[in-house]
Design a protein around this motif. Sequence first.
Motif, PDB file in Angstrom:
ATOM      1  N   PHE A 134       0.849  -1.185   0.000  1.00  0.00           N
ATOM      2  CA  PHE A 134       0.000   0.000   0.000  1.00  0.00           C
ATOM      3  C   PHE A 134       0.888   1.239   0.000  1.00  0.00           C
ATOM      4  O   PHE A 134       2.053   1.190   0.404  1.00  0.00           O
ATOM      5  CB  PHE A 134      -0.914   0.022   1.227  1.00  0.00           C
ATOM      6  N   ALA A 135       0.333   2.342  -0.458  1.00  0.00           N
ATOM      7  CA  ALA A 135       1.050   3.619  -0.470  1.00  0.00           C
ATOM      8  C   ALA A 135       0.267   4.649   0.319  1.00  0.00           C
ATOM      9  O   ALA A 135      -0.958   4.778   0.144  1.00  0.00           O
ATOM     10  CB  ALA A 135       1.266   4.104  -1.903  1.00  0.00           C
ATOM     11  N   GLY A 136       0.949   5.387   1.195  1.00  0.00           N
ATOM     12  CA  GLY A 136       0.307   6.446   1.956  1.00  0.00           C
ATOM     13  C   GLY A 136       0.089   7.685   1.113  1.00  0.00           C
ATOM     14  O   GLY A 136       0.788   7.908   0.110  1.00  0.00           O
ATOM     15  N   MET A 137      -0.887   8.491   1.492  1.00  0.00           N
ATOM     16  CA  MET A 137      -1.241   9.694   0.749  1.00  0.00           C
ATOM     17  C   MET A 137      -1.123  10.914   1.642  1.00  0.00           C
ATOM     18  O   MET A 137      -1.501  10.856   2.817  1.00  0.00           O
ATOM     19  CB  MET A 137      -2.683   9.603   0.238  1.00  0.00           C
ATOM     20  N   SER A 138      -0.626  12.005   1.079  1.00  0.00           N
ATOM     21  CA  SER A 138      -0.533  13.235   1.850  1.00  0.00           C
ATOM     22  C   SER A 138      -1.906  13.855   2.082  1.00  0.00           C
ATOM     23  O   SER A 138      -2.123  14.599   3.026  1.00  0.00           O
ATOM     24  CB  SER A 138       0.372  14.238   1.137  1.00  0.00           C
ATOM     25  N   GLN A 139      -2.872  13.542   1.193  1.00  0.00           N
ATOM     26  CA  GLN A 139      -4.244  13.972   1.373  1.00  0.00           C
ATOM     27  C   GLN A 139      -5.178  12.922   0.765  1.00  0.00           C
ATOM     28  O   GLN A 139      -4.744  12.060   0.000  1.00  0.00           O
ATOM     29  CB  GLN A 139      -4.493  15.330   0.730  1.00  0.00           C
ATOM     30  N   TYR A 140      -6.451  13.005   1.115  1.00  0.00           N
ATOM     31  CA  TYR A 140      -7.408  11.991   0.665  1.00  0.00           C
ATOM     32  C   TYR A 140      -7.541  11.971  -0.853  1.00  0.00           C
ATOM     33  O   TYR A 140      -7.517  12.996  -1.517  1.00  0.00           O
ATOM     34  CB  TYR A 140      -8.777  12.253   1.289  1.00  0.00           C
ATOM     35  N   SER A 141      -7.668  10.770  -1.392  1.00  0.00           N
ATOM     36  CA  SER A 141      -7.972  10.555  -2.803  1.00  0.00           C
ATOM     37  C   SER A 141      -9.061   9.498  -2.892  1.00  0.00           C
ATOM     38  O   SER A 141      -9.197   8.653  -1.999  1.00  0.00           O
ATOM     39  CB  SER A 141      -6.721  10.085  -3.552  1.00  0.00           C
ATOM     40  N   SER A 142      -9.811   9.521  -3.979  1.00  0.00           N
ATOM     41  CA  SER A 142     -10.883   8.532  -4.159  1.00  0.00           C
ATOM     42  C   SER A 142     -10.341   7.112  -4.284  1.00  0.00           C
ATOM     43  O   SER A 142     -11.094   6.148  -4.178  1.00  0.00           O
ATOM     44  CB  SER A 142     -11.714   8.879  -5.394  1.00  0.00           C
ATOM     45  N   THR A 143      -9.037   6.969  -4.502  1.00  0.00           N
ATOM     46  CA  THR A 143      -8.441   5.634  -4.580  1.00  0.00           C
ATOM     47  C   THR A 143      -8.144   5.052  -3.198  1.00  0.00           C
ATOM     48  O   THR A 143      -7.821   3.874  -3.073  1.00  0.00           O
ATOM     49  CB  THR A 143      -7.138   5.658  -5.389  1.00  0.00           C
ATOM     50  N   ALA A 144      -8.255   5.866  -2.140  1.00  0.00           N
ATOM     51  CA  ALA A 144      -7.937   5.400  -0.785  1.00  0.00           C
ATOM     52  C   ALA A 144      -8.905   4.321  -0.342  1.00  0.00           C
ATOM     53  O   ALA A 144     -10.119   4.432  -0.544  1.00  0.00           O
ATOM     54  CB  ALA A 144      -7.969   6.567   0.190  1.00  0.00           C
ATOM     55  N   SER A 145      -8.383   3.275   0.293  1.00  0.00           N
ATOM     56  CA  SER A 145      -9.233   2.192   0.784  1.00  0.00           C
ATOM     57  C   SER A 145      -9.069   1.955   2.282  1.00  0.00           C
ATOM     58  O   SER A 145      -9.893   1.276   2.888  1.00  0.00           O
ATOM     59  CB  SER A 145      -8.940   0.900   0.029  1.00  0.00           C
ATOM     60  N   ARG A 146      -8.006   2.464   2.882  1.00  0.00           N
ATOM     61  CA  ARG A 146      -7.775   2.326   4.323  1.00  0.00           C
ATOM     62  C   ARG A 146      -7.367   3.670   4.910  1.00  0.00           C
ATOM     63  O   ARG A 146      -6.827   4.524   4.208  1.00  0.00           O
ATOM     64  CB  ARG A 146      -6.660   1.312   4.610  1.00  0.00           C
ATOM     65  N   VAL A 147      -7.601   3.819   6.217  1.00  0.00           N
ATOM     66  CA  VAL A 147      -7.144   5.010   6.929  1.00  0.00           C
ATOM     67  C   VAL A 147      -6.547   4.557   8.255  1.00  0.00           C
ATOM     68  O   VAL A 147      -7.053   3.630   8.898  1.00  0.00           O
ATOM     69  CB  VAL A 147      -8.298   6.027   7.148  1.00  0.00           C
ATOM     70  N   VAL A 148      -5.430   5.188   8.622  1.00  0.00           N
ATOM     71  CA  VAL A 148      -4.738   4.865   9.871  1.00  0.00           C
ATOM     72  C   VAL A 148      -4.784   6.085  10.784  1.00  0.00           C
ATOM     73  O   VAL A 148      -4.543   7.212  10.349  1.00  0.00           O
ATOM     74  CB  VAL A 148      -3.282   4.440   9.599  1.00  0.00           C
ATOM     75  N   TRP A 151     -13.241  -2.222  17.185  1.00  0.00           N
ATOM     76  CA  TRP A 151     -12.733  -1.451  18.311  1.00  0.00           C
ATOM     77  C   TRP A 151     -12.099  -2.395  19.328  1.00  0.00           C
ATOM     78  O   TRP A 151     -12.702  -2.750  20.352  1.00  0.00           O
ATOM     79  CB  TRP A 151     -13.854  -0.639  18.954  1.00  0.00           C
ATOM     80  N   GLY A 152     -10.861  -2.811  19.061  1.00  0.00           N
ATOM     81  CA  GLY A 152     -10.171  -3.726  19.963  1.00  0.00           C
ATOM     82  C   GLY A 152     -10.941  -5.021  20.119  1.00  0.00           C
ATOM     83  O   GLY A 152     -11.308  -5.674  19.140  1.00  0.00           O
ATOM     84  N   LEU A 153     -11.216  -5.410  21.378  1.00  0.00           N
ATOM     85  CA  LEU A 153     -12.014  -6.606  21.643  1.00  0.00           C
ATOM     86  C   LEU A 153     -13.496  -6.384  21.363  1.00  0.00           C
ATOM     87  O   LEU A 153     -14.270  -7.338  21.265  1.00  0.00           O
ATOM     88  CB  LEU A 153     -11.845  -7.023  23.113  1.00  0.00           C
ATOM     89  N   LEU A 154     -13.893  -5.141  21.243  1.00  0.00           N
ATOM     90  CA  LEU A 154     -15.298  -4.803  21.027  1.00  0.00           C
ATOM     91  C   LEU A 154     -15.738  -5.152  19.609  1.00  0.00           C
ATOM     92  O   LEU A 154     -14.933  -5.596  18.797  1.00  0.00           O
ATOM     93  CB  LEU A 154     -15.528  -3.324  21.336  1.00  0.00           C
ATOM     94  N   PRO A 155     -17.019  -4.938  19.277  1.00  0.00           N
ATOM     95  CA  PRO A 155     -17.522  -5.324  17.956  1.00  0.00           C
ATOM     96  C   PRO A 155     -16.935  -4.513  16.809  1.00  0.00           C
ATOM     97  O   PRO A 155     -16.183  -3.553  16.998  1.00  0.00           O
ATOM     98  CB  PRO A 155     -19.035  -5.092  18.075  1.00  0.00           C
ATOM     99  N   LEU A 156     -17.348  -4.921  15.624  1.00  0.00           N
ATOM    100  CA  LEU A 156     -17.045  -4.215  14.383  1.00  0.00           C
ATOM    101  C   LEU A 156     -18.141  -3.177  14.164  1.00  0.00           C
ATOM    102  O   LEU A 156     -19.329  -3.478  14.286  1.00  0.00           O
ATOM    103  CB  LEU A 156     -17.025  -5.223  13.235  1.00  0.00           C
ATOM    104  N   TYR A 157     -17.740  -1.930  13.810  1.00  0.00           N
ATOM    105  CA  TYR A 157     -18.707  -0.842  13.670  1.00  0.00           C
ATOM    106  C   TYR A 157     -18.524  -0.103  12.346  1.00  0.00           C
ATOM    107  O   TYR A 157     -17.412   0.029  11.832  1.00  0.00           O
ATOM    108  CB  TYR A 157     -18.529   0.187  14.796  1.00  0.00           C
ATOM    109  N   ASP A 158     -19.643   0.405  11.808  1.00  0.00           N
ATOM    110  CA  ASP A 158     -19.625   1.440  10.783  1.00  0.00           C
ATOM    111  C   ASP A 158     -19.781   2.773  11.496  1.00  0.00           C
ATOM    112  O   ASP A 158     -20.676   2.936  12.338  1.00  0.00           O
ATOM    113  CB  ASP A 158     -20.789   1.254   9.798  1.00  0.00           C
ATOM    114  N   HIS A 159     -18.925   3.746  11.139  1.00  0.00           N
ATOM    115  CA  HIS A 159     -18.964   5.017  11.860  1.00  0.00           C
ATOM    116  C   HIS A 159     -18.266   6.103  11.063  1.00  0.00           C
ATOM    117  O   HIS A 159     -17.522   5.840  10.108  1.00  0.00           O
ATOM    118  CB  HIS A 159     -18.304   4.868  13.234  1.00  0.00           C
ATOM    119  N   SER A 160     -18.499   7.329  11.458  1.00  0.00           N
ATOM    120  CA  SER A 160     -17.751   8.453  10.919  1.00  0.00           C
ATOM    121  C   SER A 160     -16.301   8.338  11.387  1.00  0.00           C
ATOM    122  O   SER A 160     -16.020   7.822  12.474  1.00  0.00           O
ATOM    123  CB  SER A 160     -18.355   9.769  11.401  1.00  0.00           C
ATOM    124  N   ILE A 161     -15.374   8.852  10.568  1.00  0.00           N
ATOM    125  CA  ILE A 161     -13.971   8.796  10.985  1.00  0.00           C
ATOM    126  C   ILE A 161     -13.748   9.541  12.301  1.00  0.00           C
ATOM    127  O   ILE A 161     -12.807   9.242  13.031  1.00  0.00           O
ATOM    128  CB  ILE A 161     -13.028   9.371   9.901  1.00  0.00           C
TER     129      ILE A 161
END
Length: 353
Positions: free
Chosen positions: A101-115, A139-149
């Motif tokens: 993967f390649a990091g981006m200096s700013q968001y692009s529509s090709t982005a698929s992950r965020v750290v 969220w760690g041991l907690l469930p998987l969530y859909d959420h705002s960044i």
Amino acid sequence: MILRNMCLWILGLTSTMSVTGTDVYTPRGSYLQGTYNSNYTAEEIEQSIINHEVLYPNATQVDTWDRNYNCHSYAWWVSAGGSKSSSWLNNPSMFWTDGSFAGMSQYSSTASRVVYYQSGTVDHSAVVMGSRYQVRSKWGLLPLYDHSIYDCPYYQGATLKYYALNNSIQGEKVIALDTPGQYVNKTYSITNPPSTGSFVWTVSYPTTIVSGQGSSSIVVNMGSDTTIGASLHTAQGLTYPLPSINVLCSWEPIVTDIVMVEYGSPWLESHFKVVCNESNSTFYWSVDNGASILPLPYPTDAIFMVEPNVYTYIQFPSAGSYTISVYGQYGNYVGKPFSKTLTASVLGTYTFN
């Protein structure tokens, strides 16, 4: 247990992993050791879920809590089809340091992950869900969530960095045909392909793949607009989609852009140029909100003499927003309109949106 303590183990900063687990691999084949989190009782975890869902009521639970995997393993491994079983990862950085993967200096529509970084340290990973602001993460041991960044336990004080698969589809995006009904063969390839794995290609009807399915390069036969897509299938059976490309293919004039020419008045008027595959076409311009299409004031100027038909001159009545449209006609063939919105200021400064 107070929230701050729970955040610590959600973030994986105080947990002690006790089981050697799944072998995790990046798309380029680099190895990471997965593990399993045996910390905390089910009752403690359930209580933490209650507390966090009070604090983040807009997050939507997608899957139940699980000791086998965390945010990093979900974002980089499980979401691509990897096994959840004992795949907990403390540091996923190999997924970008090895060039997968390649990091981006700013968001692009090709982005698929965020750290999410805290003081330069990788803290949380999430999968981008069609928008820069919407993600899915565990969220760690907690469930998987859909959420705002912004709406999760990891955002406060964090620096966000987006990542995209370090491959793209390369090839012609504008193809001019000589006659109606003509079909041509064109080659498309993947940049920077890994040494292992394969690529599964897709094309929209009626375009067909002539050769190369499974490899990093294909030949397609096309006679109209098409969408070309591909997915990297790793040796471990994971799937990483690449951003698709849209290819314009026509015997009609194809307009791909409108650009401003740096030649003109400091007032609310300026010259514009159409970018087209057939520059010998006749072009028909229009603009809204009371702006006027005028004859070129200096048609014999050298900048216009080579291709005078690709230029126009527009006068704007005042500062504001304007949509400029143009289409081309070459012989009996009429192309599709292309539009672009521009903001004009009273100082003669123009910005395309």
